[in-house]
Design an enzyme around this catalytic site. Structure first.
Site, PDB file in Angstrom:
ATOM      1  NE  ARG A  84     -34.511  84.317  25.844  1.00  0.00           N
ATOM      2  CZ  ARG A  84     -34.315  84.985  26.874  1.00  0.00           C
ATOM      3  NH1 ARG A  84     -33.132  85.264  27.131  1.00  0.00           N
ATOM      4  NH2 ARG A  84     -35.139  85.066  27.702  1.00  0.00           N
TER       5      ARG A  84
ATOM      6  CG  ASP B  51     -28.714  96.500  29.873  1.00  0.00           C
ATOM      7  OD1 ASP B  51     -29.708  96.380  30.918  1.00  0.00           O
ATOM      8  OD2 ASP B  51     -28.511  95.393  29.242  1.00  0.00           O
TER       9      ASP B  51
HETATM   10  C1  LIG Z   1     -34.237  91.986  33.954  1.00  0.00           C
HETATM   11  S1  LIG Z   1     -33.570  93.364  33.500  1.00  0.00           S
HETATM   12  C2  LIG Z   1     -33.704  94.461  34.753  1.00  0.00           C
HETATM   13  C3  LIG Z   1     -34.167  95.729  34.342  1.00  0.00           C
HETATM   14  C4  LIG Z   1     -34.329  96.750  35.400  1.00  0.00           C
HETATM   15  N1  LIG Z   1     -33.330  97.083  36.420  1.00  0.00           N
HETATM   16  C5  LIG Z   1     -35.553  96.470  36.167  1.00  0.00           C
HETATM   17  O1  LIG Z   1     -35.543  96.270  37.320  1.00  0.00           O
HETATM   18  O2  LIG Z   1     -36.754  96.359  35.858  1.00  0.00           O
HETATM   19  C6  LIG Z   1     -31.926  92.880  33.685  1.00  0.00           C
HETATM   20  C7  LIG Z   1     -30.982  93.387  32.934  1.00  0.00           C
HETATM   21  O3  LIG Z   1     -29.789  93.156  33.196  1.00  0.00           O
HETATM   22  C8  LIG Z   1     -28.680  93.432  31.984  1.00  0.00           C
HETATM   23  N2  LIG Z   1     -27.508  92.646  32.254  1.00  0.00           N
HETATM   24  C9  LIG Z   1     -27.143  91.199  32.421  1.00  0.00           C
HETATM   25  N3  LIG Z   1     -26.056  90.836  32.548  1.00  0.00           N
HETATM   26  C10 LIG Z   1     -25.379  92.162  32.708  1.00  0.00           C
HETATM   27  C11 LIG Z   1     -24.054  92.536  33.057  1.00  0.00           C
HETATM   28  N4  LIG Z   1     -22.947  91.596  33.234  1.00  0.00           N
HETATM   29  N5  LIG Z   1     -23.790  93.919  32.923  1.00  0.00           N
HETATM   30  C12 LIG Z   1     -24.555  94.712  32.705  1.00  0.00           C
HETATM   31  N6  LIG Z   1     -25.957  94.432  32.358  1.00  0.00           N
HETATM   32  C13 LIG Z   1     -26.399  93.020  32.487  1.00  0.00           C
HETATM   33  C14 LIG Z   1     -29.689  92.593  30.927  1.00  0.00           C
HETATM   34  O4  LIG Z   1     -28.927  92.988  29.610  1.00  0.00           O
HETATM   35  C15 LIG Z   1     -30.881  93.192  31.407  1.00  0.00           C
HETATM   36  O5  LIG Z   1     -31.260  94.150  30.190  1.00  0.00           O
END
Ligand SMILES: C[S@@+](CC[C@H](N)C(=O)[O-])C[C@H]1O[C@@H](n2cnc3c(N)ncnc32)[C@H](O)[C@@H]1O
Length: 268
Positions: free
Chosen positions: A37, A139
């Site tokens: 990445r 996010d």
């Molecule tokens: C797999 S997605 C899940 C999206 C949605 N909640 C779903 O279930 O479809 C995980 C998201 O968590 C965010 N993320 C990861 N670490 C985070 C943090 N410390 N604070 C806020 N968001 C975070 C990532 O950027 C990503 O967009």
């Protein structure tokens, strides 16, 4: 310039930085993911090694590059009506009890590119009648938040959206927009997107009737899960609901919520 391969000690530096910054734990098996990445950023800056790139993001005043690295290292997979039972539960068990005249507030934390908060917006708009409501969606990644704010997706993302909601809230693109759709403006305007890092102190965004925290705790270790949930719980109203994904649970993370049905909790 051909950059050298990602060395173990360099991988270790990225791992500790990501854990410290976002709370995300990368297993040793994630080394190819990190090198894959980030490789285009080394090329972009014409850097000879991952170590040099690490110095660029952590030591220079180039905050924009730090955000790009963070964006690249998060996993943002999501889709409309993911885990549809949650939206059925909301529709049948939660929304009918919403107090008329009081704004129903929902937080989609870790909302990725917007599919989850827009699914929630469609569900609320379709079921709350004249009860006012608002959604905060957040996010850590600014790249996905930009996509989310636009509310513009490829048509193949509509799978899972019930037909009547599709025709009510989604506009099919024509001409140069063929093959895409736009979440209707009125619905978009009721979702406020903001960057929030759940691994830091949280901004004052008020109290919520419902919090969605789905498919993000899987990236955190146990201590981080406890800290994140403890930070969020004061923002859930008494009687409010807390949703995690079906592959997650709050076992050993908090005792303050009551399990109602798998992956759905309620604050007493
Ligand atoms: C797999 S997605 C899940 C999206 C949605 N909640 C779903 O279930 O479809 C995980 C998201 O968590 C965010 N993320 C990861 N670490 C985070 C943090 N410390 N604070 C806020 N968001 C975070 C990532 O950027 C990503 O967009």
């Amino acid at each position: 310039m051909e950059a050298s391969a990602l060395k173990d000690e360099e991988f270790q530096q990225f791992r500790s930085w990501l854990h410290h910054t976002a709370g995300i734990s990368l297993s040793p098996a994630k080394k190819p993911l990190v090198s894959g990445r980030l490789s285009k950023r080394l090329k972009h800056h014409n850097l000879p090694s991952y170590g040099e790139y690490f110095r660029l993001i952590t030591q220079s005043s180039e905050k924009a590059e730090l955000q790009i690295a963070l964006d690249l290292l998060t996993t943002n997979e999501t889709y409309f009506f993911r885990e549809p039972k949650h939206f059925d539960f909301l529709r049948t068990q939660v929304l009918p009890k919403a107090k008329p005249g009081q704004t129903f507030r929902l937080w989609s934390a870790a909302s990725s590119s917007g599919e989850e908060p827009y699914t929630l917006a469609m569900t609320l708009a379709d079921n709350l009648g004249s009860t006012p409501w608002e959604i905060i969606a957040s996010d850590i990644s600014t790249r996905v938040l930009e996509k989310a704010r636009a509310g513009h997706y490829s048509l193949d993302r509509t799978e899972g959206i019930p037909k009547h909601l599709l025709s009510k809230y989604c506009l099919k693109g024509t001409g140069s927009q063929e093959g895409t759709f736009l979440v209707e403006r009125a619905l978009r305007s009721r979702v406020q997107f903001m960057q929030i890092n759940l691994n830091n102190a949280l901004p004052r965004i008020g109290e919520f009737d419902v919090i969605f925290l789905r498919n993000v705790m899987i990236y955190f270790d146990m201590d981080t899960k406890r800290e994140v949930v403890a930070r969020m719980l004061p923002m859930l109203k008494p009687g409010g609901y807390f949703f995690v994904s079906h592959s997650e649970s709050l076992n050993g993370i908090t005792e303050s919520l009551k399990l109602i049905t798998p992956s759905v909790y309620r604050k007493p």
